[in-house]
Design a protein around this motif. Structure first.
Motif, PDB file in Angstrom:
ATOM      1  N   VAL A  34     -63.042 -20.389 -20.315  1.00  0.00           N
ATOM      2  CA  VAL A  34     -63.079 -21.831 -20.585  1.00  0.00           C
ATOM      3  C   VAL A  34     -62.258 -22.555 -19.528  1.00  0.00           C
ATOM      4  N   GLU A  35     -62.848 -23.540 -18.858  1.00  0.00           N
ATOM      5  CA  GLU A  35     -62.147 -24.273 -17.811  1.00  0.00           C
ATOM      6  C   GLU A  35     -62.503 -25.757 -17.854  1.00  0.00           C
ATOM      7  N   ALA A  36     -61.458 -26.594 -17.859  1.00  0.00           N
ATOM      8  CA  ALA A  36     -61.667 -28.037 -17.945  1.00  0.00           C
ATOM      9  C   ALA A  36     -61.896 -28.681 -16.592  1.00  0.00           C
ATOM     10  N   GLU A  37     -61.422 -28.036 -15.517  1.00  0.00           N
ATOM     11  CA  GLU A  37     -61.563 -28.643 -14.183  1.00  0.00           C
ATOM     12  C   GLU A  37     -62.405 -27.741 -13.291  1.00  0.00           C
ATOM     13  N   LEU A  38     -61.774 -27.098 -12.294  1.00  0.00           N
ATOM     14  CA  LEU A  38     -62.508 -26.266 -11.357  1.00  0.00           C
ATOM     15  C   LEU A  38     -62.192 -24.799 -11.600  1.00  0.00           C
ATOM     16  N   VAL A  39     -63.232 -23.985 -11.703  1.00  0.00           N
ATOM     17  CA  VAL A  39     -63.032 -22.542 -11.810  1.00  0.00           C
ATOM     18  C   VAL A  39     -62.430 -22.058 -10.490  1.00  0.00           C
ATOM     19  N   GLY A  40     -61.327 -21.379 -10.594  1.00  0.00           N
ATOM     20  CA  GLY A  40     -60.543 -21.014  -9.413  1.00  0.00           C
ATOM     21  C   GLY A  40     -59.149 -21.587  -9.506  1.00  0.00           C
ATOM     22  N   GLY A  41     -59.033 -22.688 -10.245  1.00  0.00           N
ATOM     23  CA  GLY A  41     -57.733 -23.201 -10.630  1.00  0.00           C
ATOM     24  C   GLY A  41     -56.867 -23.798  -9.549  1.00  0.00           C
ATOM     25  N   GLU A  42     -55.617 -24.034  -9.914  1.00  0.00           N
ATOM     26  CA  GLU A  42     -54.646 -24.712  -9.052  1.00  0.00           C
ATOM     27  C   GLU A  42     -54.496 -24.024  -7.707  1.00  0.00           C
ATOM     28  N   CYS A  43     -54.369 -22.700  -7.733  1.00  0.00           N
ATOM     29  CA  CYS A  43     -54.115 -21.952  -6.507  1.00  0.00           C
ATOM     30  C   CYS A  43     -55.220 -22.169  -5.473  1.00  0.00           C
ATOM     31  N   SER A  44     -56.446 -22.142  -5.916  1.00  0.00           N
ATOM     32  CA  SER A  44     -57.572 -22.231  -4.988  1.00  0.00           C
ATOM     33  C   SER A  44     -57.763 -23.607  -4.385  1.00  0.00           C
ATOM     34  N   TYR A  45     -57.433 -24.655  -5.147  1.00  0.00           N
ATOM     35  CA  TYR A  45     -57.804 -26.001  -4.719  1.00  0.00           C
ATOM     36  C   TYR A  45     -56.633 -26.927  -4.429  1.00  0.00           C
ATOM     37  N   TRP A  46     -55.465 -26.659  -5.006  1.00  0.00           N
ATOM     38  CA  TRP A  46     -54.358 -27.608  -4.849  1.00  0.00           C
ATOM     39  C   TRP A  46     -53.004 -26.946  -4.584  1.00  0.00           C
ATOM     40  N   ALA A  47     -52.983 -25.640  -4.367  1.00  0.00           N
ATOM     41  CA  ALA A  47     -51.681 -24.981  -4.214  1.00  0.00           C
ATOM     42  C   ALA A  47     -51.729 -23.945  -3.104  1.00  0.00           C
ATOM     43  N   CYS A  48     -51.756 -22.668  -3.461  1.00  0.00           N
ATOM     44  CA  CYS A  48     -51.593 -21.587  -2.484  1.00  0.00           C
ATOM     45  C   CYS A  48     -52.501 -21.725  -1.263  1.00  0.00           C
ATOM     46  N   MET A  49     -53.785 -21.821  -1.492  1.00  0.00           N
ATOM     47  CA  MET A  49     -54.725 -21.781  -0.380  1.00  0.00           C
ATOM     48  C   MET A  49     -54.665 -23.031   0.504  1.00  0.00           C
ATOM     49  N   PRO A  50     -54.795 -24.242  -0.032  1.00  0.00           N
ATOM     50  CA  PRO A  50     -54.744 -25.400   0.869  1.00  0.00           C
ATOM     51  C   PRO A  50     -53.376 -25.597   1.505  1.00  0.00           C
ATOM     52  N   SER A  51     -52.303 -25.286   0.802  1.00  0.00           N
ATOM     53  CA  SER A  51     -50.977 -25.490   1.404  1.00  0.00           C
ATOM     54  C   SER A  51     -50.766 -24.550   2.579  1.00  0.00           C
ATOM     55  N   LYS A  52     -51.199 -23.302   2.443  1.00  0.00           N
ATOM     56  CA  LYS A  52     -51.029 -22.362   3.551  1.00  0.00           C
ATOM     57  C   LYS A  52     -51.974 -22.694   4.699  1.00  0.00           C
ATOM     58  N   ALA A  53     -53.141 -23.244   4.366  1.00  0.00           N
ATOM     59  CA  ALA A  53     -54.052 -23.683   5.428  1.00  0.00           C
ATOM     60  C   ALA A  53     -53.454 -24.838   6.225  1.00  0.00           C
ATOM     61  N   LEU A  54     -52.691 -25.699   5.559  1.00  0.00           N
ATOM     62  CA  LEU A  54     -52.024 -26.793   6.264  1.00  0.00           C
ATOM     63  C   LEU A  54     -50.847 -26.289   7.100  1.00  0.00           C
ATOM     64  N   LEU A  55     -50.176 -25.254   6.637  1.00  0.00           N
ATOM     65  CA  LEU A  55     -48.991 -24.741   7.322  1.00  0.00           C
ATOM     66  C   LEU A  55     -49.322 -23.857   8.525  1.00  0.00           C
TER      67      LEU A  55
END
Length: 458
Positions: free
Chosen positions: A34-55
């Protein structure tokens, strides 16, 4: 079974929920995710992955500048960096993750899940029933301070998903999000001020790690203000002004509030089972929630270790526990999430990086351990070859009674890849005498392991 009947229902479709659900599905249990937003969650879209891509681009440019003879430009191509970041988030489209989930045998249910009774989950009015277990993997949300005048502000989501480089940015909070985003945007051309309430950022790490990170931030043009609490916020023509306890006011086009996170147990129905919204769900090492034999939880929502890799590890334990219980309800033989207590690895992806596992010196002493601490500069042939003027430090915390490592910290450029060796040594309780026979390759930065053991007296 009807379309609303499952063996297992997992609330929260981030990496933690995905791992728990995939584990139970692989064990033959019909599982809803059950997911209210995006399957993949915070890490995939707003945390681990995009932050490291910016760094990462800024780190690559800085690394090239430290090696004479490598042609480098004057600045990053911000548009290209942002475009690459968008690629890692699939431009905030989760269709690929949904395809994976369905391919793993999961039933993806869109909507906000809420506990609605024993083994029952309400999803926007639809009631699902689980014959075996419900697993809560809803993660965490930003903890926002009660500041007078606080209006519009960024959280980590806005900071990692911004479509253009802010002209200026004030970052409130010296934790991992604060230092990483301060450096990422500074290297992309923003004028950044970082406000830290303590003596240095990263207060949960060894002090030298925070000091080295401050040096790196200042070299990138970040203004670091320490020993200052935020007392108020006001809106200006150019953005936001943050009023500090020192009497100073710092301003930027945007204010990033990075003052910590709290378990996402709001509007989840936990009160019915004796828990408070906004507080962690207490679990044992199999992930079973205290006092509720069919309810499990993993990841940030348990308050144990707010890290994606630790949440996924706990989720695997939960999934295995549920499957094992379904097959053999006798005493459990499942793996349990004991690493959460003593062997949590973490990397701060700044430049210099900070890589830490286990206990700090202070934590080890608070736990009553008889410890010896070995501190060294990272100054070996491998580090000299890696970068001119390489600056880094290492600390090894040894339990003198067992002669095993209980904590290791590295701070310096590109030290993260050395962390897993330290994690294995701590989890495996490898004695320093045995570790002496693990010969580091020459010339690599890992040779610092030999220097640490020599300093210990081996």
């Amino acid at each position: 079974m009807s379309d609303d009947d499952f063996d297992v229902i997992v609330i929260g479709g981030g990496p933690v929920g995905e791992n728990a659900a995939a584990r139970t599905a692989a064990g033959g249990l019909r599982t809803a995710l059950v997911e209210a937003e995006l399957v993949g969650g915070e890490c995939s879209y707003w945390a681990c992955m995009p932050s490291k891509a910016l760094l990462r681009p800024g780190h690559a440019l800085a690394a090239a500048r430290r090696v004479p003879g490598v042609p480098v430009g004057d600045a990053l191509d911000a548009a290209a960096v942002l475009a690459r970041r968008n690629g890692f988030t699939s431009d905030w489209d989760d269709s690929g993750q949904v395809e994976w989930a369905e391919g793993a045998g999961l039933t993806v249910v869109r909507g906000r899940g809420r506990l609605a009774g024993e083994r029952r989950v309400s999803v926007d009015g639809r009631v699902l029933t689980a014959s075996r277990a419900v697993v809560v993997c809803t993660g965490s949300v930003p903890r926002i301070p009660d500041l007078p005048g606080l209006g519009e502000y960024w959280t980590s989501r806005e900071a990692t998903a911004a479509r253009q480089v802010p002209t200026s940015l004030v970052v409130l909070g010296g934790g991992v999000v604060g230092v990483e985003m301060a450096q990422a945007w500074a290297r992309l051309g923003s004028s950044v001020t970082l406000v830290v309430s303590g003596e240095r950022p990263l207060p949960k790490f060894e002090a030298f790690a925070g000091d080295l990170v401050v040096e790196g931030l200042r070299e990138d043009g970040v203004r670091v203000v320490t020993g200052a609490r935020a007392v108020g916020v006001s809106t200006t023509d150019g953005g936001t002004a943050l009023e500090l306890s020192t009497g100073e006011t710092v301003s930027g086009a945007h204010l990033l509030v990075a003052t910590g996170r709290q378990p996402a147990t709001f509007d989840l129905g936990v009160e019915e089972f004796g828990f408070r919204a906004g507080e962690a769900l207490p679990v044992d090492d199999t992930g079973r929630v205290s006092g509720v034999d069919w309810l499990y939880a993993a990841g940030d929502v348990t308050g144990r270790a707010l890290l994606t890799h630790q949440g996924k590890y706990a989720a695997r334990a939960v999934g295995t526990a549920i499957v094992t219980g379904a097959v053999d309800p006798e005493p459990w033989t499942t793996p349990v999430a004991t690493a959460d207590h003593t062997a949590v690895p973490q990397v701060v992806f700044t430049d210099p990086e900070v890589a830490f596992v286990g206990r700090t010196e202070a934590q080890a002493r608070e736990a009553g351990l008889d410890v010896r601490v070995i501190d060294l500069d990272i100054a070996v042939a491998g580090s000299s070859l890696h970068a001119d003027g390489y600056r880094g430090k290492a600390r090894m915390v040894v339990d003198e009674r067992k002669r095993t490592l209980v904590g290791v910290t590295f701070a310096g450029p590109d030290v993260a890849e050395m962390l897993h060796a330290a994690t294995i040594a701590i989890v495996g309780e490898v004695t320093v005498d045995r570790l002496w026979h693990a010969v580091p390759a020459y010339p690599t930065i890992s040779e610092v392991w030999l220097r640490l053991l020599e300093a210990y007296g081996l």
